[in-house]
Motif scaffolding. Structure first.
Motif, PDB file in Angstrom:
ATOM      1  N   PRO A 111     -41.105 -65.595   8.039  1.00 12.87           N
ATOM      2  CA  PRO A 111     -42.124 -64.688   8.603  1.00 12.87           C
ATOM      3  C   PRO A 111     -42.076 -64.616  10.129  1.00 12.87           C
ATOM      4  O   PRO A 111     -42.458 -63.611  10.733  1.00 12.87           O
ATOM      5  N   GLU A 112     -41.607 -65.694  10.763  1.00  9.05           N
ATOM      6  CA  GLU A 112     -41.518 -65.716  12.231  1.00  9.05           C
ATOM      7  C   GLU A 112     -40.483 -64.731  12.758  1.00  9.05           C
ATOM      8  O   GLU A 112     -40.510 -64.347  13.922  1.00  9.05           O
ATOM      9  N   LYS A 113     -39.532 -64.343  11.866  1.00  5.91           N
ATOM     10  CA  LYS A 113     -38.424 -63.491  12.314  1.00  5.91           C
ATOM     11  C   LYS A 113     -38.695 -62.003  12.058  1.00  5.91           C
ATOM     12  O   LYS A 113     -37.782 -61.195  12.042  1.00  5.91           O
ATOM     13  N   VAL A 114     -39.946 -61.688  11.798  1.00  4.38           N
ATOM     14  CA  VAL A 114     -40.309 -60.276  11.607  1.00  4.38           C
ATOM     15  C   VAL A 114     -41.098 -59.828  12.844  1.00  4.38           C
ATOM     16  O   VAL A 114     -42.168 -60.358  13.137  1.00  4.38           O
ATOM     17  N   ILE A 115     -40.512 -58.893  13.575  1.00  2.00           N
ATOM     18  CA  ILE A 115     -41.171 -58.435  14.801  1.00  2.00           C
ATOM     19  C   ILE A 115     -41.513 -56.955  14.674  1.00  2.00           C
ATOM     20  O   ILE A 115     -40.643 -56.139  14.357  1.00  2.00           O
ATOM     21  N   VAL A 116     -42.779 -56.633  14.865  1.00  2.00           N
ATOM     22  CA  VAL A 116     -43.208 -55.228  14.828  1.00  2.00           C
ATOM     23  C   VAL A 116     -43.751 -54.878  16.211  1.00  2.00           C
ATOM     24  O   VAL A 116     -44.612 -55.575  16.746  1.00  2.00           O
ATOM     25  N   ARG A 117     -43.230 -53.832  16.776  1.00  2.00           N
ATOM     26  CA  ARG A 117     -43.600 -53.484  18.147  1.00  2.00           C
ATOM     27  C   ARG A 117     -43.874 -51.992  18.215  1.00  2.00           C
ATOM     28  O   ARG A 117     -43.209 -51.206  17.541  1.00  2.00           O
ATOM     29  N   MET A 118     -44.864 -51.615  19.010  1.00  2.00           N
ATOM     30  CA  MET A 118     -45.109 -50.181  19.158  1.00  2.00           C
ATOM     31  C   MET A 118     -45.117 -49.823  20.634  1.00  2.00           C
ATOM     32  O   MET A 118     -45.702 -50.538  21.452  1.00  2.00           O
ATOM     33  N   GLU A 119     -44.465 -48.740  20.950  1.00  2.00           N
ATOM     34  CA  GLU A 119     -44.506 -48.267  22.329  1.00  2.00           C
ATOM     35  C   GLU A 119     -45.078 -46.873  22.354  1.00  2.00           C
ATOM     36  O   GLU A 119     -44.641 -46.001  21.609  1.00  2.00           O
ATOM     37  N   ARG A 120     -46.086 -46.699  23.200  1.00  2.00           N
ATOM     38  CA  ARG A 120     -46.712 -45.386  23.288  1.00  2.00           C
ATOM     39  C   ARG A 120     -46.126 -44.609  24.452  1.00  2.00           C
ATOM     40  O   ARG A 120     -46.165 -45.062  25.584  1.00  2.00           O
ATOM     41  N   GLY A 121     -45.554 -43.470  24.129  1.00  2.00           N
ATOM     42  CA  GLY A 121     -45.029 -42.604  25.172  1.00  2.00           C
ATOM     43  C   GLY A 121     -45.984 -41.460  25.394  1.00  2.00           C
ATOM     44  O   GLY A 121     -47.012 -41.364  24.726  1.00  2.00           O
ATOM     45  N   LYS A 122     -45.647 -40.620  26.335  1.00  2.00           N
ATOM     46  CA  LYS A 122     -46.537 -39.504  26.655  1.00  2.00           C
ATOM     47  C   LYS A 122     -46.585 -38.521  25.490  1.00  2.00           C
ATOM     48  O   LYS A 122     -47.638 -38.032  25.113  1.00  2.00           O
ATOM     49  N   HIS A 123     -45.404 -38.230  24.929  1.00  2.00           N
ATOM     50  CA  HIS A 123     -45.360 -37.231  23.863  1.00  2.00           C
ATOM     51  C   HIS A 123     -45.151 -37.858  22.490  1.00  2.00           C
ATOM     52  O   HIS A 123     -45.753 -37.432  21.517  1.00  2.00           O
ATOM     53  N   VAL A 124     -44.257 -38.838  22.399  1.00  2.00           N
ATOM     54  CA  VAL A 124     -44.061 -39.521  21.120  1.00  2.00           C
ATOM     55  C   VAL A 124     -44.174 -41.028  21.315  1.00  2.00           C
ATOM     56  O   VAL A 124     -43.938 -41.536  22.409  1.00  2.00           O
ATOM     57  N   SER A 125     -44.534 -41.687  20.246  1.00  2.00           N
ATOM     58  CA  SER A 125     -44.575 -43.141  20.279  1.00  2.00           C
ATOM     59  C   SER A 125     -43.524 -43.657  19.304  1.00  2.00           C
ATOM     60  O   SER A 125     -43.165 -42.973  18.360  1.00  2.00           O
ATOM     61  N   THR A 126     -43.021 -44.859  19.565  1.00  2.00           N
ATOM     62  CA  THR A 126     -42.018 -45.403  18.653  1.00  2.00           C
ATOM     63  C   THR A 126     -42.540 -46.683  18.026  1.00  2.00           C
ATOM     64  O   THR A 126     -43.242 -47.467  18.662  1.00  2.00           O
ATOM     65  N   LEU A 127     -42.204 -46.832  16.758  1.00  2.00           N
ATOM     66  CA  LEU A 127     -42.539 -48.053  16.040  1.00  2.00           C
ATOM     67  C   LEU A 127     -41.233 -48.775  15.758  1.00  2.00           C
ATOM     68  O   LEU A 127     -40.338 -48.233  15.114  1.00  2.00           O
ATOM     69  N   GLU A 128     -41.124 -49.971  16.271  1.00  2.00           N
ATOM     70  CA  GLU A 128     -39.884 -50.724  16.124  1.00  2.00           C
ATOM     71  C   GLU A 128     -40.131 -51.905  15.182  1.00  2.00           C
ATOM     72  O   GLU A 128     -41.062 -52.680  15.369  1.00  2.00           O
ATOM     73  N   VAL A 129     -39.311 -51.994  14.151  1.00  2.00           N
ATOM     74  CA  VAL A 129     -39.440 -53.099  13.203  1.00  2.00           C
ATOM     75  C   VAL A 129     -38.133 -53.879  13.213  1.00  2.00           C
ATOM     76  O   VAL A 129     -37.074 -53.323  12.927  1.00  2.00           O
ATOM     77  N   ASP A 130     -38.208 -55.128  13.572  1.00  2.00           N
ATOM     78  CA  ASP A 130     -37.015 -55.955  13.714  1.00  2.00           C
ATOM     79  C   ASP A 130     -37.138 -57.130  12.733  1.00  2.00           C
ATOM     80  O   ASP A 130     -37.986 -58.004  12.893  1.00  2.00           O
ATOM     81  N   ILE A 131     -36.305 -57.106  11.683  1.00  2.70           N
ATOM     82  CA  ILE A 131     -36.384 -58.171  10.682  1.00  2.70           C
ATOM     83  C   ILE A 131     -35.060 -58.908  10.623  1.00  2.70           C
ATOM     84  O   ILE A 131     -34.014 -58.304  10.384  1.00  2.70           O
ATOM     85  N   GLU A 132     -35.126 -60.169  10.873  1.00  2.00           N
ATOM     86  CA  GLU A 132     -33.903 -60.967  10.808  1.00  2.00           C
ATOM     87  C   GLU A 132     -33.749 -61.492   9.381  1.00  2.00           C
ATOM     88  O   GLU A 132     -34.638 -62.158   8.841  1.00  2.00           O
ATOM     89  N   VAL A 133     -32.603 -61.127   8.769  1.00  2.00           N
ATOM     90  CA  VAL A 133     -32.366 -61.529   7.377  1.00  2.00           C
ATOM     91  C   VAL A 133     -31.304 -62.618   7.363  1.00  2.00           C
ATOM     92  O   VAL A 133     -30.234 -62.446   7.961  1.00  2.00           O
ATOM     93  N   PRO A 134     -31.576 -63.734   6.727  1.00  2.00           N
ATOM     94  CA  PRO A 134     -30.580 -64.807   6.707  1.00  2.00           C
ATOM     95  C   PRO A 134     -29.336 -64.389   5.913  1.00  2.00           C
ATOM     96  O   PRO A 134     -29.439 -63.592   4.965  1.00  2.00           O
ATOM     97  N   ASN A 135     -28.170 -64.909   6.287  1.00  2.00           N
ATOM     98  CA  ASN A 135     -26.950 -64.596   5.536  1.00  2.00           C
ATOM     99  C   ASN A 135     -27.078 -65.168   4.129  1.00  2.00           C
ATOM    100  O   ASN A 135     -27.696 -66.213   3.924  1.00  2.00           O
ATOM    101  N   GLY A 136     -26.475 -64.437   3.193  1.00  2.00           N
ATOM    102  CA  GLY A 136     -26.509 -64.900   1.810  1.00  2.00           C
ATOM    103  C   GLY A 136     -27.886 -64.810   1.197  1.00  2.00           C
ATOM    104  O   GLY A 136     -28.249 -65.607   0.339  1.00  2.00           O
ATOM    105  N   PHE A 137     -28.657 -63.837   1.690  1.00  2.00           N
ATOM    106  CA  PHE A 137     -30.014 -63.728   1.161  1.00  2.00           C
ATOM    107  C   PHE A 137     -30.030 -63.357  -0.320  1.00  2.00           C
ATOM    108  O   PHE A 137     -30.944 -63.659  -1.055  1.00  2.00           O
ATOM    109  N   GLU A 138     -28.912 -62.712  -0.753  1.00  7.74           N
ATOM    110  CA  GLU A 138     -28.879 -62.290  -2.157  1.00  7.74           C
ATOM    111  C   GLU A 138     -28.823 -63.502  -3.088  1.00  7.74           C
ATOM    112  O   GLU A 138     -29.397 -63.497  -4.148  1.00  7.74           O
ATOM    113  N   ARG A 139     -28.139 -64.536  -2.617  1.00  8.58           N
ATOM    114  CA  ARG A 139     -28.065 -65.738  -3.414  1.00  8.58           C
ATOM    115  C   ARG A 139     -29.449 -66.393  -3.526  1.00  8.58           C
ATOM    116  O   ARG A 139     -29.892 -66.774  -4.579  1.00  8.58           O
ATOM    117  N   SER A 140     -30.124 -66.435  -2.368  1.00  5.28           N
ATOM    118  CA  SER A 140     -31.444 -67.061  -2.398  1.00  5.28           C
ATOM    119  C   SER A 140     -32.388 -66.254  -3.292  1.00  5.28           C
ATOM    120  O   SER A 140     -33.279 -66.792  -3.932  1.00  5.28           O
TER     121      SER A 140
END
Lengths: 92, 271
Positions: free
Chosen positions: A58-87
């Protein structure tokens, strides 16, 4: 009458400046208000959806929002461990 | 049914305590049974403005912690028999107030009084959020000045999100009370106008209290201004505000400067 007083005193009214500054400032601050809560909510729900399929730190999930004048961006950064399919397979 | 009214502002020094005392006394003078509750833990002052500072034995924190019963902490006003004060603690730390404890006391007060007026501390910390937590209505005390209006806007946002009513999807009824209004400065365009403030805050007006020596005089002698000098301009403005709180329609009077000829010639400001 007011204008006459102003002419005599040689001063300009400062109230209109105060009003304009406040309106601009409050428009900005009202936009920011509640944003941290929205981000927390988005983060929790995104985490819940992704966690259904992938084991996440859960610590590796980053959600960030930036408000611009005309549009805002929502950035979602999720770090997935290697071999997640096995887990995932292990979890199932 | 009992009403819980929080007197709040965000900014300090705008007149919350003075207004709590004046509105509380005004409501009591109309025959309502009123308690004024000081939430400013550590910096209590409502007792002083009400002239009851030497009669405080137990306080809000003592009741929250179960050290004293509510009836032991309530102080009856010496002038109005249906006006009571629940003082704040002067010594304890503000964390001694708990949401659950405040909820219990407010519920208890609701069974005993018509009006529960909560005098909020300045700021947006625990004391202020707990003072507004159980409110049905709010009086937002605002000075015609940029910093005060900005803080009022912030407090309005909190009333709409952090109160029990807001969390239930209901609305806390909000009123703006403009205090320290100086008609001379307003006429010269040096002060935000009433219309500007109301437009910016988008909240209805409860009253306009003029800047006056009578307010200071009343707090000097420990008497709510509505009792100390009922004929004074601020007292009349507070009484009008009280009538509006009770649901009456009262024409809004914008204070005008009353300058005598001599004062005008000498350039003195009317008190």
């Amino acid at each position: 009458m007011i204008n006459l007083l102003r002419l005599i005193s040689g001063r300009t009214a400062s109230a209109p400046v105060a009003r304009e500054r406040l309106q601009i400032l409050l428009a900005h601050e009202r936009g920011l208000r509640g944003q941290p809560e929205l981000l927390g909510l988005l983060r929790a729900e995104i985490l819940a959806v992704v966690s259904r399929h992938v084991v996440l730190d859960p610590e590796k999930v980053i959600v960030r929002m930036e408000r611009g004048k005309h549009v805002s961006t929502l950035e979602v950064d999720i770090e997935v461990p290697n071999g997640f399919e096995r887990s995932r397979a292990a979890a199932v | 049914m009992a009403k819980v009214l929080v007197v709040t502002s965000g900014k300090g020094g705008v007149g919350k305590t003075t207004s709590t005392a004046a509105l509380g006394a005004g409501l009591a003078q109309m025959g309502e049974k009123v308690v004024v509750v000081d939430f400013d833990v550590g910096l209590r002052n409502l007792d002083l403005v009400m002239g009851a500072e030497r009669r405080v034995v137990f306080d809000l924190i003592n009741v929250v912690q179960g050290v004293a019963k509510l009836s032991q902490a309530l102080i009856r006003d010496k002038r109005l028999e249906n006006l009571w004060l629940l003082p704040a603690s002067q010594t304890r730390d503000k964390d001694a107030l708990t949401d659950e404890g405040v909820g219990r006391i407010i519920a208890d007060l609701r069974t005993k009084f018509d009006w529960i007026l909560c005098d909020s501390p300045a700021g947006i910390e625990r004391g202020a959020t707990l003072a507004m937590r159980y409110a049905d209505e709010a009086v937002i005390v605002t000075n015609p000045e940029v910093s005060s209006v900005r803080d009022s806007d912030r407090i309005i946002g909190m009333l709409d999100s952090k109160t029990v009513k807001a969390e239930r999807g209901e609305r806390v009824e909000k009123h703006i009370l403009i205090t320290r209004y100086d008609s001379g400065r307003a006429a010269r365009g040096e002060m935000l106008s009433i219309d500007d403030i109301l437009e910016i805050l988008a909240t209805p007006l409860l009253g306009i209290i003029p800047e006056s020596q009578d307010v200071l005089r009343a707090s000097n002698v420990g008497s709510p201004v509505t009792l100390n000098n009922a004929a004074s301009a601020p007292a009349r403005a507070y009484v009008d505000a009280v009538r509006r709180l009770m649901g009456e329609t009262v024409t809004m009077m914008v204070p005008v400067e009353r300058k005598g000829l001599m004062n005008r010639l000498l350039g003195r400001r009317a008190a």
